[in-house]
Design an enzyme around this catalytic site. Structure first.
Site, mmCIF file in Angstrom:
data_model
loop_
_atom_site.group_PDB
_atom_site.id
_atom_site.type_symbol
_atom_site.label_atom_id
_atom_site.label_comp_id
_atom_site.label_asym_id
_atom_site.label_seq_id
_atom_site.Cartn_x
_atom_site.Cartn_y
_atom_site.Cartn_z
ATOM 1 N N ASN A 1 1.165 -1.611 -0.434
ATOM 2 C CA ASN A 1 -0.149 -0.247 -0.143
ATOM 3 C C ASN A 1 1.158 1.576 0.213
ATOM 4 O OD1 ASN A 1 -2.390 -1.252 -0.209
ATOM 5 N ND2 ASN A 1 -2.409 -1.832 1.961
ATOM 6 N N SER B 1 4.402 6.886 9.610
ATOM 7 C CA SER B 1 3.424 7.392 11.042
ATOM 8 C C SER B 1 4.129 7.177 12.360
ATOM 9 C CB SER B 1 2.161 6.883 10.542
ATOM 10 O OG SER B 1 2.329 5.799 11.115
ATOM 11 N N ARG C 1 -4.164 8.930 -0.276
ATOM 12 C CA ARG C 1 -5.074 9.514 0.324
ATOM 13 C C ARG C 1 -4.843 9.343 2.075
ATOM 14 N NH1 ARG C 1 -7.790 3.246 -1.486
ATOM 15 N NH2 ARG C 1 -6.722 3.654 -3.270
ATOM 16 N N HIS D 1 4.361 -5.713 10.798
ATOM 17 C CA HIS D 1 3.732 -5.844 12.285
ATOM 18 C C HIS D 1 3.404 -7.853 12.041
ATOM 19 C CE1 HIS D 1 3.386 -2.067 12.433
ATOM 20 N NE2 HIS D 1 2.561 -2.056 11.788
#
Ligand code: CA2
Length: 149
Positions: free
Chosen positions: A12, A104, A19, A82
């Site tokens: 992604n 982030s 986005r 993760h």
């Protein structure tokens, strides 16, 4: 020593800048690539920049970095960070120094983002500083190579 750094991006991240600017900002992955090439060039390195939405393709690229005798790896494995023992094993198998990057701050987000497998083998982890984290990772990797080779 090789002057080649692999900068790998997971699922992604090709959508960066299109986005969710509130979380990931408005920089595109192409602009991240340019920034990496520029900073690496200033420090005497070349960049192999790669993005894939496929875990296996990322494993193959990590193997390629090892076989190419790269100086090191920088990886934002996206959500695979993760979940993926396969990426952990692949990075460990290369023996290459690896810096993990997240755009982030994964520690202020959902609990399932607080753990990463890659951090178990990374020499360092940068998160929450936006796309700047990638060029900081290049600098950190260079400092590491200057210290320990
Ligand atoms: O903060 C990061 O860099 C992450 O690796 C990004 C991953 C997320 O799963 C990790 O927990 C943290 C997600 C990348 C998705 O990127 C998008 C960018 C723009 C629009 C949609 C998705």
């Amino acid at each position: 020593m090789s002057n080649l750094i692999y900068v790998l991006n997971g699922p992604n991240l090709n959508l960066l800048g299109t986005r969710e600017p509130g979380i990931y900002g408005d920089a595109t992955l192409a602009s991240v690539e340019t920034a990496c090439r520029d900073r690496a060039g200033e420090l005497g390195f070349e960049i192999e920049f790669f993005q894939s939405n496929s875990e296996g393709a990322l494993v193959d690229k990590i193997h390629e970095a090892g076989q190419a005798g790269a100086a090191g790896l920088i990886i934002n494995a996206g959500a695979y960070s993760h979940t993926s023992i396969a990426l952990l094993d692949a990075i460990r198998g290369t023996g290459l120094p690896c810096v993990e990057v997240h755009i982030s701050n994964i520690f202020t987000r959902e609990k399932f983002r607080h753990h990463t497998y890659i951090s178990l083998v990374a020499i360092g982890v940068i998160c929450g500083l936006g796309p700047k984290g990638y060029t900081l990772a290049i600098e950190g990797l260079k400092d590491h190579l200057d210290r320990v080779g």
